[in-house]
Scaffold this motif. Structure first.
Motif, short mmCIF file in Angstrom:
data_model
loop_
_atom_site.label_atom_id
_atom_site.label_comp_id
_atom_site.label_asym_id
_atom_site.label_seq_id
_atom_site.Cartn_x
_atom_site.Cartn_y
_atom_site.Cartn_z
N GLY A 1 45.71 52.68 34.99
CA GLY A 1 44.97 53.90 34.78
C GLY A 1 43.63 53.71 34.14
N MET A 2 43.19 52.44 33.86
CA MET A 2 41.93 52.22 33.17
C MET A 2 40.73 52.72 33.97
SD MET A 2 42.64 48.44 31.49
CE MET A 2 41.06 48.39 30.65
N ALA A 3 40.86 52.75 35.30
CA ALA A 3 39.75 53.21 36.12
C ALA A 3 39.46 54.69 35.92
CB ALA A 3 40.04 52.93 37.60
N PHE A 4 40.45 55.43 35.38
CA PHE A 4 40.28 56.88 35.18
C PHE A 4 40.01 57.25 33.72
CE2 PHE A 4 43.34 56.61 38.82
CZ PHE A 4 42.48 57.10 39.79
N VAL A 5 40.02 56.27 32.81
CA VAL A 5 39.98 56.58 31.39
C VAL A 5 38.59 56.87 30.87
CG1 VAL A 5 40.40 55.61 29.08
CG2 VAL A 5 42.10 55.33 30.88
N GLY A 6 37.57 56.12 31.32
CA GLY A 6 36.23 56.28 30.76
C GLY A 6 36.05 55.39 29.54
N GLU A 7 34.98 55.64 28.77
CA GLU A 7 34.69 54.83 27.60
C GLU A 7 35.68 55.16 26.48
OE1 GLU A 7 32.28 52.52 27.33
OE2 GLU A 7 31.65 52.84 29.40
N ARG A 8 36.33 54.11 25.94
CA ARG A 8 37.34 54.39 24.92
C ARG A 8 37.65 53.11 24.13
NH1 ARG A 8 40.93 58.63 24.10
NH2 ARG A 8 42.71 58.07 22.79
N LEU A 9 37.86 53.28 22.82
CA LEU A 9 38.32 52.21 21.94
C LEU A 9 39.50 52.74 21.13
CD1 LEU A 9 38.06 49.43 20.53
CD2 LEU A 9 36.51 50.55 18.90
N ASP A 10 40.63 52.03 21.18
CA ASP A 10 41.82 52.41 20.43
C ASP A 10 42.26 51.24 19.57
OD1 ASP A 10 42.94 55.14 21.62
OD2 ASP A 10 42.18 53.96 23.30
N ILE A 11 42.57 51.53 18.31
CA ILE A 11 43.10 50.54 17.38
C ILE A 11 44.37 51.12 16.77
CG2 ILE A 11 42.71 49.19 15.29
CD1 ILE A 11 39.72 49.35 15.89
N GLY A 12 45.45 50.35 16.80
CA GLY A 12 46.72 50.88 16.32
C GLY A 12 47.46 49.87 15.45
N LEU A 13 48.41 50.38 14.69
CA LEU A 13 49.27 49.54 13.87
C LEU A 13 50.64 50.19 13.79
CD1 LEU A 13 49.64 47.09 11.96
CD2 LEU A 13 49.05 48.64 10.08
N ALA A 14 51.65 49.47 14.26
CA ALA A 14 53.04 49.91 14.11
C ALA A 14 53.69 49.06 13.03
CB ALA A 14 53.79 49.77 15.43
N VAL A 15 54.58 49.67 12.28
CA VAL A 15 55.30 48.96 11.23
C VAL A 15 56.79 49.08 11.51
CG1 VAL A 15 55.79 48.79 8.77
CG2 VAL A 15 53.49 49.41 9.54
N VAL A 16 57.44 47.93 11.68
CA VAL A 16 58.88 47.88 11.92
C VAL A 16 59.58 47.58 10.59
CG1 VAL A 16 60.74 46.76 13.22
CG2 VAL A 16 58.47 47.05 14.26
N ASP A 41 47.69 46.57 17.46
CA ASP A 41 47.28 46.59 18.87
C ASP A 41 45.86 47.10 18.96
OD1 ASP A 41 47.34 49.66 19.68
OD2 ASP A 41 49.18 49.28 18.56
N LEU A 42 45.21 46.77 20.06
CA LEU A 42 43.83 47.17 20.29
C LEU A 42 43.62 47.36 21.78
CD1 LEU A 42 40.60 45.75 18.74
CD2 LEU A 42 40.84 45.72 21.23
N GLY A 43 42.85 48.37 22.15
CA GLY A 43 42.49 48.59 23.53
C GLY A 43 41.05 49.05 23.66
N TYR A 44 40.31 48.45 24.59
CA TYR A 44 38.92 48.84 24.83
C TYR A 44 38.71 48.99 26.33
CZ TYR A 44 33.86 48.58 25.34
OH TYR A 44 32.55 48.83 25.70
N ASN A 45 38.02 50.06 26.71
CA ASN A 45 37.75 50.32 28.13
C ASN A 45 36.29 50.68 28.31
OD1 ASN A 45 39.33 50.68 30.77
ND2 ASN A 45 38.05 52.52 30.74
N HIS A 46 35.65 50.07 29.33
CA HIS A 46 34.23 50.30 29.59
C HIS A 46 34.02 50.54 31.07
CE1 HIS A 46 29.90 49.95 29.63
NE2 HIS A 46 29.96 48.91 30.45
N ARG A 47 33.35 51.65 31.41
CA ARG A 47 33.06 51.96 32.81
C ARG A 47 31.82 51.20 33.26
NH1 ARG A 47 35.64 56.58 34.94
NH2 ARG A 47 34.66 55.90 36.87
N LEU A 48 31.97 50.43 34.35
CA LEU A 48 30.83 49.73 34.93
C LEU A 48 30.00 50.66 35.80
CD1 LEU A 48 32.57 46.38 35.96
CD2 LEU A 48 31.14 46.79 33.95
N ASP A 49 30.70 51.51 36.55
CA ASP A 49 30.05 52.52 37.38
C ASP A 49 31.08 53.60 37.67
OD1 ASP A 49 31.69 51.56 39.50
OD2 ASP A 49 30.14 50.13 40.12
N ALA A 50 30.85 54.42 38.67
CA ALA A 50 31.76 55.53 38.95
C ALA A 50 33.14 55.08 39.41
CB ALA A 50 31.13 56.45 40.00
N ARG A 51 33.26 53.84 39.90
CA ARG A 51 34.53 53.37 40.45
C ARG A 51 35.17 52.23 39.66
NH1 ARG A 51 33.83 50.88 45.52
NH2 ARG A 51 36.08 51.07 45.81
#
Length: 290
Positions: A1-16, A41-51
Motif C-alpha cells: 500500500g506504500m504507493a497510495f500512502v504519500g509522504e509519511r514518517l512513522d516512529i514507534g515503540l512497543a514494550v513487551v 519500529d520506523l517507517g518512511y515513505n516518499h512519493r517519486l511522482d504520481a505513480r
C-alpha cells in the motif's frame, strides 16, 4: 500500500512485558527475570511522482527469558536464560499499475544477536556468550482497491537466509543455522462507514521448514518441535472525532507444538495461540500524530 500512502514518517515503540513460567517434572520455574523488552519500529515513505514511491521500514523481532535457577544444566550451571534480537531493514519500491492496483518489492536486510546461558550443547559446553549474524531476503506485495470502501492485499516474504551462529553450532541444527521463516498471506480492509475500518488477514508461517525450529527434541540435532502455523487476525479502527482514533484487534494461530515437543520451549515462550491488542492515535497538528 506504500504507493497510495504519500509522504509519511512513522516512529514507534512497543514494550513487551514477559511473565514466562515453566513446569518441568512437577516443579515450577520462574522465567520473569527480564522485566521488559523494547521493540522499536520506523517507517518512511516518499512519493517519486504520481505513480511511484520509495520507502524504508525498520522493525524488530525477538524474545528474552531469564530463569531464577538452572534447569537443563547440571550442578554449578548458570541459571537458564535466552535472548534473541532480530532487526530487519527493508528498503522498498512501489508502483501503481492502475489508479486502483499497486505492487511493491522490498529487500530485507537482517541482523540477529543470539545468546543462551545455562543450557549445555552436544559437547557439554554452556554459557558461551553472544553470537551475531546477518542475512538477506525479499518481500513482494500487492494492493487492490475493489471499491472506495473495500481493499484487498497479498504479501509473500521469502525465507531470510542468515549467516550461521558458529558459537552455537553444537546447540542449533545445521551447525548453527537460525533463519527467518518464509511467510505469506491475504488481507482485506472494509470501511462500512466513513469513521470505521474493519481489517482481517490470514498468514501462513513456515516454521516447519527450518530444522532449528522444527526438529524434535529426540533428533540427533534437537530443535523446538515447532510446526508451520496459520495465523488469523481481525482488527477495527474507529475515528471517534478528528483528534482521536482507537483500535483493537484479536489474533489466533493454529497450534505450533504438541505435548511431546515442549521441553525446549521454556526458553522461547512465544507459542500462545491467542492475542488481544488495543491502541490509539491522537492527532496533535495537521501533520503530526502520536
Amino acid at each position: 500500500g506504500m504507493a497510495f500512502v504519500g509522504e509519511r514518517l512513522d516512529i514507534g515503540l512497543a514494550v513487551v512485558l514477559p511473565r514466562p513460567e515453566a513446569t518441568i517434572g512437577g516443579t515450577n520455574f520462574d522465567g520473569s527475570g527480564i522485566d521488559a523488552i523494547a521493540v522499536p519500529d520506523l517507517g518512511y515513505n516518499h512519493r517519486l511522482d504520481a505513480r511511484q514511491a520509495v520507502g524504508l521500514s525498520v522493525y524488530g523481532n525477538g524474545v528474552a527469558t531469564k530463569y531464577d535457577t538452572s534447569i537443563a544444566g547440571g550442578t554449578g550451571s548458570d541459571a537458564d536464560s535466552a535472548q534473541l534480537t532480530q532487526i530487519i531493514m527493508a528498503p522498498t519500491y512501489a508502483i501503481q499499475l492502475t489508479p486502483t492496483q499497486a505492487i511493491g518489492i522490498s529487500l530485507n536486510l537482517a541482523y540477529q544477536r543470539f545468546r543462551v546461558d545455562g543450557v549445555p550443547d552436544s559437547l557439554g559446553r554452556e554459557s558461551r556468550g553472544p553470537d551475531t549474524s546477518t542475512g538477506i531476503g525479499f518481500s513482494l506485495g500487492w494492493t487492490g482497491k475493489v471499491t472506495d470502501d473495500l481493499t484487498l492485499g497479498a504479501v509473500y516474504v521469502a525465507r531470510t537466509h542468515m549467516g550461521k551462529l558458529k558459537t552455537y553450532s553444537h546447540l542449533l541444527a545445521n551447525e548453527g543455522e537460525f533463519d527467518i521463516p518464509e511467510h505469506y498471506g491475504l488481507g482485506v480492509a472494509w470501511r462500512p462507514v466513513s469513521s470505521v475500518v474493519v481489517a482481517a488477514d490470514v498468514m501462513r508461517i513456515n516454521w516447519g521448514d527450518l530444522e532449528s525450529f522444527a526438529n524434535a527434541i529426540t533428533d540427533a540435532e534437537p530443535g523446538f518441535g515447532w510446526r508451520s502455523q496459520t495465523v488469523t487476525r481481525v482488527g477495527v479502527a474507529w475515528d471517534i472525532n478528528p483528534t482521536w482514533t482507537v483500535r483493537t484487534g484479536i489474533s489466533y494461530g493454529t497450534r505450533m507444538i504438541d505435548k511431546a515437543s515442549t521441553y525446549l520451549d521454556y526458553l522461547a515462550p512465544v507459542t500462545p495461540q491467542s492475542h488481544l491488542s488495543v491502541g490509539g492515535t491522537m492527532k496533535i497538528s495537521a501533520t503530526d500524530e502520536i
